[in-house]
Scaffold this active site. Structure first.
Site, PDB file in Angstrom:
ATOM      1  N   SER A  64      31.814  31.748 -22.009  1.00  0.00           N
ATOM      2  CA  SER A  64      32.504  33.032 -21.751  1.00  0.00           C
ATOM      3  C   SER A  64      33.593  32.471 -21.159  1.00  0.00           C
ATOM      4  CB  SER A  64      31.593  33.809 -21.370  1.00  0.00           C
ATOM      5  OG  SER A  64      32.270  33.614 -19.690  1.00  0.00           O
ATOM      6  N   ASP A  65      34.770  33.692 -21.849  1.00  0.00           N
ATOM      7  CA  ASP A  65      35.891  33.777 -20.220  1.00  0.00           C
ATOM      8  C   ASP A  65      35.364  34.007 -19.100  1.00  0.00           C
ATOM      9  OD1 ASP A  65      38.372  32.957 -19.254  1.00  0.00           O
ATOM     10  OD2 ASP A  65      38.998  34.626 -20.871  1.00  0.00           O
ATOM     11  N   TYR A  66      36.430  33.890 -18.680  1.00  0.00           N
ATOM     12  CA  TYR A  66      36.359  34.331 -16.699  1.00  0.00           C
ATOM     13  C   TYR A  66      35.886  35.813 -15.913  1.00  0.00           C
ATOM     14  CZ  TYR A  66      37.653  34.126 -12.060  1.00  0.00           C
ATOM     15  OH  TYR A  66      37.626  33.904 -10.644  1.00  0.00           O
ATOM     16  N   THR A  67      34.240  36.060 -16.089  1.00  0.00           N
ATOM     17  CA  THR A  67      33.841  37.407 -16.009  1.00  0.00           C
ATOM     18  C   THR A  67      33.518  38.684 -17.581  1.00  0.00           C
ATOM     19  OG1 THR A  67      35.862  38.644 -14.956  1.00  0.00           O
ATOM     20  CG2 THR A  67      33.948  37.642 -13.696  1.00  0.00           C
ATOM     21  N   SER A  68      33.662  37.639 -18.524  1.00  0.00           N
ATOM     22  CA  SER A  68      33.542  38.130 -19.579  1.00  0.00           C
ATOM     23  C   SER A  68      32.432  39.167 -20.206  1.00  0.00           C
ATOM     24  CB  SER A  68      34.687  37.486 -20.827  1.00  0.00           C
ATOM     25  OG  SER A  68      33.747  36.644 -21.596  1.00  0.00           O
TER      26      SER A  68
END
Ligand code: BGC
Length: 761
Positions: free
Chosen positions: A288-292
């Site tokens: 995932s992207d950062y906390t996505s």
């Protein structure tokens, strides 16, 4: 440690290469499957879910959360990899925790945002793409991999291949511009550069193509904003570079922050499973992207547990920073909301990545305290950085041969970026040291001796205190001169008055592009424009040297400066490269990979547009146009001048028709008609005149570089096959439709020669 290594070496394996690219991979896959299956049989559900966790630890954070108590979690087997930790010492320390203190001794992945170089910084990606030199770009990625691996890293969050048509978006600086075809060539080159031919070598890193998908199409150019797009546009335009990276064997993919058809990418099963894995055959891991994953709560598709369920069921493998999987994963499986097989598949893909990297053979493969001294900012890499910087620069205007400069003239270098170092390395250069970047002024002193040229700062880089504070909160290092703005301008004007020619070095601060750095107006900042206007009033010829991470609106500058050189943020060797170009040691050859609009109201503006039912007609009110600005951009895609000039002959075709399975050749003679030796990037575009769906007025399908001495001619040949004419039709089938085509060849997307041909059945 020895006993642990012995344990890890129980199964001795021959790791030959990345399984997706090597034809000999069947044997390798079988050994890998067996190894991973044996390991997974020993794993508890909690340990499997632990592998899906990717916390950030170390020097840098890009989002709101820094993972807590990471070391403890590593000991408990609740971490599959970390990012933002580098240097052999730091990496060894964490790897030892995983290998010595966890039950199953599974090594960690170490990721980092190595975007345009690691310690040696190359031009920002948008700059590199303006070189239109895929071999060069591959070499920069290889050099970055050498430095990254010497720093203990085995995974880089690059390349970013998001097609972007909106220069208000700050992240256009991180990608290869607006064109799917050029973007695809560059995506492949970067994957090859990072991963090399053998991922298990200690100088190859796992690449991660991002941000899947369509992240570059956020509405109004605002970062993280909503995306809504037809499948036709996705397939024909925006998805192509990600697909090219998959075909090049990229080992991992990062999901994007935005939604696709109303479902956030990180929980989008159509995207991550149906398209990526089933249709494209991707076999690597998805992070995932950062906390996505967490952010899907804000998107409004469920609470934390629900979004965890959506992500796991969508086929997302690794949770960056958010820790949703380790918090809810067990419950989700036990309650039957997520099948155990789904977690197994995710865990397997992460273990496979570790296996491909050779980490089970040697978890310390990338930890060698002696390598940094050899690799970091070595002379050859600095040379490459300078070469890449020179080849990335785009000459936008050069009236009356204002450039190259003649050193025997009196030249005044004016502007806040003349002596600047901080901004030269651009955004996403976390491990780069801006203090080691060569400023323009230092390069000039070095080249010509002290005080050969006149200098004045002229203005502050960012005068606006609100913007300055925002940028300084993120290491902007922006200062305010003790002189007032008026005094600075006065001093600059006096300096200019003593000179034969003024070189104004202006542009953006590095933090004005990159993540979370969208702008609604993309011109020079007001205070800089004021300086430029005062310099113009001196009547001296002005050469504008620009630094920026995006296309800028430059109507006034284009009308009032003799020459304009776009240098982007060109990296560790910026000053040396700019000096070489300004004084003619290198003849600029860069071509824009992204359109420069005349004003922000024209955005989105891109060359491969549709014709519409009412194409522009100046004499017809009811045709597609504005009342207050032409439809054309200031500088089109593919545009870039040289100190010399090139003349294009008429296109010769080997045949006026092409049959399926066959090809035709288009040839064009190019002559260097100017006074300097030079390199031209000859571009080939096609247009499908009649299709079952409407087709763009032009699409890039090839380019070739030709190096010509003064007066020399050469012929460039392009082979066109039916594959070059294919597109995704209304049923999303990839087809070429018989009928008439046009072919264009030229030095940019606007000034072209053209010829017709037919695709016959
Ligand atoms: C960015 C990614 C980056 C990640 C890790 C995110 O905010 O969108 O491009 O790789 O942070 O730093």
């Amino acid at each position: 440690m020895k006993s642990c290594l012995a344990f890890l070496l129980v199964i001795s394996i021959s790791i030959s290469s990345l399984s997706q690219v090597n034809p000999k991979n069947t044997q390798h896959d079988a050994a890998m499957n067996q190894y991973v299956s044996t390991l997974m049989q020993k794993m508890t559900l909690e340990e499997k879910i632990g592998q899906l966790n990717l916390p950030s630890i170390g020097f840098d954070v890009t989002g709101p959360v820094l993972s807590q108590g990471v070391e403890e979690k590593i000991r408990k087997g609740l971490v599959g990899g970390v990012f933002n930790t580098y240097t052999p010492i730091a990496v060894r320390k964490l790897q030892q925790l995983a290998v010595n203190e966890t039950r199953l001794k599974i090594p960690l992945l170490f990721g980092y945002d190595v975007i345009h170089g690691h310690r040696t910084i190359f031009p920002i990606a948008l700059g590199l793409s303006s070189s239109w030199d895929t071999a060069l770009i591959e070499r920069t990625a290889r050099a970055a991999a050498l430095e990254a691996t010497a720093d203990g890293l085995n995974w880089v969050f690059s390349p970013m291949v998001d097609i972007a048509r909106d220069p208000r978006w700050g992240r256009v600086s991180e990608g290869a511009g607006e064109d799917p075809w050029l973007g695809s060539q560059i995506a492949k080159a970067m994957v090859k550069g990072y991963q090399g031919t053998d991922l298990s070598k200690d100088n190859a890193v796992l690449a991660c193509v991002k941000h899947f998908a369509l992240y570059g199409a956020g509405e109004a150019g605002r970062d993280y904003n909503t995306v809504d797009m037809s499948r036709i546009r996705m397939f024909n335009e925006y998805l192509l570079p990600y697909k090219a990276a998959v075909e090049a064997g990229v080992g991992s993919i990062m999901s994007s922050f935005n939604e696709i058809d109303g479902v956030p990418a990180s929980g989008n099963k159509w995207l991550l499973t149906d398209l990526l894995r089933r249709q494209w055959g991707f076999r690597g891991l998805v992070v995932s992207d950062y906390t996505s994953i967490n952010e899907m709560v804000n998107h409004g598709v469920g609470d934390e547990k629900k979004v965890g369920e959506l992500s796991l069921n969508a086929g997302l493998d690794m949770d960056m920073v958010g820790e949703i999987f380790i918090r809810y994963g067990i419950d989700l499986v036990k309650s039957g909301r997520v099948a155990q097989t789904q977690v197994d598949a995710a865990c397997r893909r992460i273990l496979e990545a570790k296996y491909k990297l050779g980490l089970f053979q040697d978890p310390y493969r990338f930890v060698n305290e002696e390598r940094p001294a050899r690799e970091m900012m070595s002379a050859d890499k600095l040379e490459l950085s300078k070469e890449a910087a020179m080849k990335s620069m785009v000459l936008l205007k050069n009236a009356g041969q204002a450039l190259p400069l003649q050193a025997n003239k009196k030249i005044a270098f004016i502007g806040p970026l003349v002596k600047n170092q901080r901004d030269l390395i651009g955004s996403w250069s976390g491990a780069g040291d801006w203090k080691k970047a060569v400023s323009i002024w230092d390069a000039l002193q070095q080249k010509f001796g002290a005080d050969k040229f006149l200098y004045a700062k002229g203005c502050n880089l960012v005068q606006d205190s609100v913007l300055r504070k925002r940028l300084n909160d993120h290491d902007g290092q922006l200062t305010i001169d003790p002189m007032s703005p008026a005094q600075m301008i006065d001093q600059a004007v006096q300096t200019a008055n003593q000179a034969d020619v003024v070189v104004a070095v202006l542009g953006e601060a590095f933090g004005m592009t990159g993540e979370a750095a969208s702008r609604s107006m993309i011109g020079l900042l007001e205070n800089q424009l004021e300086l430029l206007k005062a310099l113009k009033n001196t009547g001296k010829p002005i050469v504008l040297v620009l630094m920026s991470g995006r296309p800028l609106t430059l109507e006034w500058e284009n009308a009032n400066c003799e020459a304009i050189l776009e240098t982007w943020f060109s990296g560790s060797q910026a000053g040396n490269a700019i000096a070489s170009v300004l004084f003619g040691e290198y003849n600029p050859s860069g071509k824009l990979s992204m359109t420069f609009p005349r004003n922000t109201g024209q955005i989105p503006i891109y060359y491969n547009a549709k014709n519409t039912g009412r194409p522009i007609d100046p004499n017809n009110k009811y045709s597609t146009k504005y009342l207050d600005v032409p439809n054309t951009p200031l500088y089109p895609f593919g545009f870039g001048l040289s100190y010399t000039t090139f003349n294009y002959g008429e296109i010769q075709l080997s045949s006026a028709s092409i049959k399926p399975g066959a090809s035709i050749t288009a040839s064009v003679a190019v002559t260097n008609t100017g006074k300097f030796d030079g390199v031209e990037t000859v571009q080939l575009y096609v247009r499908d005149m009649i299709g079952s769906i409407s087709r763009p007025v032009k699409e890039l399908r090839g380019f070739k570089k030709i190096s010509l001495k003064v007066g020399e001619s050469g012929t460039v040949h392009f082979k066109i096959t039916v594959d070059d004419l294919k597109f995704f039709n209304a049923d999303l089938k990839f087809v070429a439709e018989p009928g008439d085509f046009k072919l264009f060849i030229g030095g940019n997307s606007q000034d072209v020669k053209e010829i017709g041909f037919t695709l016959v059945k």
